[in-house]
Design an enzyme around this catalytic site. Sequence first.
Site, PDB file in Angstrom:
ATOM      1  N   LYS A 132       0.880  -1.298   0.105  1.00 48.49           N
ATOM      2  CA  LYS A 132      -0.015  -0.080  -0.038  1.00 48.49           C
ATOM      3  C   LYS A 132       0.895   1.105  -0.187  1.00 48.49           C
ATOM      4  O   LYS A 132       0.483   2.235  -0.706  1.00 48.49           O
ATOM      5  CB  LYS A 132      -0.978  -0.121   1.182  1.00 48.49           C
ATOM      6  CG  LYS A 132      -2.123  -1.204   0.951  1.00 48.49           C
ATOM      7  CD  LYS A 132      -3.335  -0.747   1.666  1.00 48.49           C
ATOM      8  CE  LYS A 132      -4.377  -1.627   1.284  1.00 48.49           C
ATOM      9  NZ  LYS A 132      -5.573  -1.861   2.184  1.00 48.49           N
TER      10      LYS A 132
ATOM     11  N   LYS B 292     -11.065  -3.908  -4.481  1.00 48.52           N
ATOM     12  CA  LYS B 292     -12.017  -2.810  -4.602  1.00 48.52           C
ATOM     13  C   LYS B 292     -11.499  -1.573  -4.822  1.00 48.52           C
ATOM     14  O   LYS B 292     -12.158  -0.455  -5.524  1.00 48.52           O
ATOM     15  CB  LYS B 292     -13.103  -2.708  -3.592  1.00 48.52           C
ATOM     16  CG  LYS B 292     -12.508  -2.525  -2.077  1.00 48.52           C
ATOM     17  CD  LYS B 292     -13.845  -2.485  -1.014  1.00 48.52           C
ATOM     18  CE  LYS B 292     -13.547  -3.661   0.012  1.00 48.52           C
ATOM     19  NZ  LYS B 292     -12.530  -3.607   0.771  1.00 48.52           N
TER      20      LYS B 292
ATOM     21  N   LYS C 207      -4.329  -9.630  -6.941  1.00 52.63           N
ATOM     22  CA  LYS C 207      -5.536  -9.958  -6.523  1.00 52.63           C
ATOM     23  C   LYS C 207      -6.575  -8.781  -6.790  1.00 52.63           C
ATOM     24  O   LYS C 207      -6.489  -7.901  -7.351  1.00 52.63           O
ATOM     25  CB  LYS C 207      -5.728 -10.242  -4.958  1.00 52.63           C
ATOM     26  CG  LYS C 207      -5.528  -9.001  -4.126  1.00 52.63           C
ATOM     27  CD  LYS C 207      -6.155  -9.337  -2.793  1.00 52.63           C
ATOM     28  CE  LYS C 207      -6.248  -8.243  -1.782  1.00 52.63           C
ATOM     29  NZ  LYS C 207      -7.385  -8.101  -0.878  1.00 52.63           N
TER      30      LYS C 207
HETATM   31  N1  AQP Z   1      -9.661 -10.843  -4.444  1.00 47.91           N
HETATM   32  C1  AQP Z   1      -9.944 -11.557  -3.140  1.00 47.91           C
HETATM   33  N2  AQP Z   1     -10.283 -12.799  -3.089  1.00 47.91           N
HETATM   34  C2  AQP Z   1     -10.516 -13.612  -1.997  1.00 47.91           C
HETATM   35  N3  AQP Z   1     -10.773 -12.859  -0.887  1.00 47.91           N
HETATM   36  C3  AQP Z   1     -10.677 -11.390  -0.706  1.00 47.91           C
HETATM   37  N4  AQP Z   1     -10.711 -10.514   0.116  1.00 47.91           N
HETATM   38  C4  AQP Z   1     -10.302  -9.307  -0.418  1.00 47.91           C
HETATM   39  N5  AQP Z   1      -9.955  -9.352  -1.763  1.00 47.91           N
HETATM   40  C5  AQP Z   1     -10.175 -10.541  -1.960  1.00 47.91           C
HETATM   41  C6  AQP Z   1     -11.016 -10.578   1.509  1.00 47.91           C
HETATM   42  O1  AQP Z   1     -12.085  -9.718   1.816  1.00 47.91           O
HETATM   43  C7  AQP Z   1     -12.126  -9.513   3.186  1.00 47.91           C
HETATM   44  C8  AQP Z   1     -12.086  -7.934   3.291  1.00 47.91           C
HETATM   45  O2  AQP Z   1     -11.224  -7.243   2.773  1.00 47.91           O
HETATM   46  P1  AQP Z   1     -11.065  -5.863   3.364  1.00 47.91           P
HETATM   47  O3  AQP Z   1     -12.006  -5.188   2.755  1.00 47.91           O
HETATM   48  O4  AQP Z   1     -10.849  -5.636   4.780  1.00 47.91           O
HETATM   49  O5  AQP Z   1      -9.520  -5.499   2.734  1.00 47.91           O
HETATM   50  P2  AQP Z   1      -8.750  -5.927   1.490  1.00 47.91           P
HETATM   51  O6  AQP Z   1      -8.399  -7.443   1.806  1.00 47.91           O
HETATM   52  O7  AQP Z   1      -7.617  -5.126   1.331  1.00 47.91           O
HETATM   53  O8  AQP Z   1      -9.960  -6.176   0.340  1.00 47.91           O
HETATM   54  P3  AQP Z   1      -9.784  -5.139  -1.018  1.00 47.91           P
HETATM   55  O9  AQP Z   1     -10.857  -5.640  -1.819  1.00 47.91           O
HETATM   56  O10 AQP Z   1      -8.291  -5.342  -1.582  1.00 47.91           O
HETATM   57  O11 AQP Z   1      -9.781  -3.627  -0.468  1.00 47.91           O
HETATM   58  P4  AQP Z   1      -8.777  -2.329  -0.833  1.00 47.91           P
HETATM   59  O12 AQP Z   1      -8.684  -2.446  -2.420  1.00 47.91           O
HETATM   60  O13 AQP Z   1      -9.395  -1.404  -0.127  1.00 47.91           O
HETATM   61  O14 AQP Z   1      -7.571  -2.877  -0.099  1.00 47.91           O
HETATM   62  C9  AQP Z   1     -10.749 -10.008   3.613  1.00 47.91           C
HETATM   63  O15 AQP Z   1     -10.963 -11.262   4.518  1.00 47.91           O
HETATM   64  C10 AQP Z   1      -9.983 -10.275   2.624  1.00 47.91           C
HETATM   65  O16 AQP Z   1      -9.103 -11.420   2.638  1.00 47.91           O
END
Ligand code: AQP
Length: 337
Positions: free
Chosen positions: A117, A203, A200
Site C-alpha cells: 500500500k 475494490k 488479486k
Molecule cells: N481478491 C480477493 N479474493 C478473495 N478474498 C478477498 N478479500 C479481499 N480481496 C479478495 C477478502 O475480503 C475481506 C475483506 O477485505 P478488506 O476490505 O478488509 O480489505 P482487502 O483485503 O484489502 O480487500 P480489497 O478488496 O483489496 O480492498 P482494498 O482495495 O481497499 O485494499 C478479507 O477477508 C480479504 O481476505
Amino acid sequence: MENQERAQKLFSAVQPSGAITIGNYIGAIRNFVKLQGEYDCIYAVADLHAITVRQDPAALRRNTLELMALFIACGIDPEKSVLFVQSHVPAHCELTWVLNTITYPGELSRMTQFKDKSARHADNVNMGLMDYPVLMVSDILLYQAALVPVGEDQKQHLELTRDLAIRFNNRYGATFTVPEPYILKDSGARVMSLADPSRKMSKSDENPNAFVTMSDDKDTIIRKFKRAVTDSDSVVRYAPEEKPGISNLLTIYHAFTGKSLAESERDFAGKGYGDFKLAVGEVVADALAPIRAEQARLLADKEYLRSVMKAGSESAARMARRTLSKVYRKVGFYSGE
Ligand code: AQP
C-alpha cells in the site's frame, strides 16, 4: 443462552473502501454467512481501517451504509450475529493505543500489505497505514475471538495478533484469547484481477474493469468478463501458473455454481473463450441479481439499517468494554469508577 456463551467467538471485518467486489464476497462475506450457525460471530464494517488510504468523505459514508445493507442482503442475520460499524465502538482505538506500546516499528514496517500500500499510495504513507495491523489486532482481541476467517493475504496480520496477545499475556498475566486463523482451503479463497490475473482483485483498483462489484448490473458484468485478460490458447483448463486468467474465471464459475473445477472444465470442453466468458458472466449476474435487489430494498429502509447499527454497536461495545477494562487494570491505569 448458555450454549451461545460457550460457542467459540469469531471476528471478521470488511473495509468500506469502495464498492464491494465478488472477491470480497467469495473470499469473505459468503463464508461469514455459513459460519453463523457454528460460532458466535461478530462482523464489522471497518471504516477506521478504510481511512488509512485517502477516502472521499461522502463516498465513505455511502459505502458504509451500502456494506451494512450488503452484509444483511447476503444472509448475515443481525439477530444471530453482531453486526456493527467499527467507529461506533471507541474501544477499538483505545486498545490500539495500549497495544502500540508493546509493538515495535520493525514489526510493522516489514508487513507485506504496508509495503504494497505504501508503494501504491506513495503520496500518502501515513502512520495509520503503518499502524493498520495493530488496529486489526485490537479488533480481534477485544472480542476474545478464537477464530478469524481471513484470506491468505491477511495471514501475516494474524501472526502479529498472536504475537501481541502472547506478549501482553506474558507481561501482564492472562488477558487475551490467542486466536487461530481460519483460512478456507477452497480455491475461491483468492480471486484475481480481471485485468491482470497476477494480482488479486481489489475494490480500490483504479481500473474498474479489473473487478466486478456486487452492485454491477448484468450488462456491466457481462462486459467486464468479456474483456477479462486471458491467453492466446483456446482450451478452458484450470492451470493457475500457465493460464492464470482462464483459471481465475474457472474459479469464479466454480464459486458461483458449486460445480467442481473438473466439472466446470467439462462444461466448456470444445467451446471457445467467448462462450466461456459469456457463461461466467451470466452465472455471476444471475447469482447477484437477488442480492442486489435485497440490498436496494434495505437501503430504502434507513430506519431499519440505523436500528441494526445501533443494536450491533451496543452489543459490541459491551463485550469490548469488558476486555478493555481488564487491560486498563492490568497496565495500571487508576480506575475512575
Ligand atoms: N481478491 C480477493 N479474493 C478473495 N478474498 C478477498 N478479500 C479481499 N480481496 C479478495 C477478502 O475480503 C475481506 C475483506 O477485505 P478488506 O476490505 O478488509 O480489505 P482487502 O483485503 O484489502 O480487500 P480489497 O478488496 O483489496 O480492498 P482494498 O482495495 O481497499 O485494499 C478479507 O477477508 C480479504 O481476505
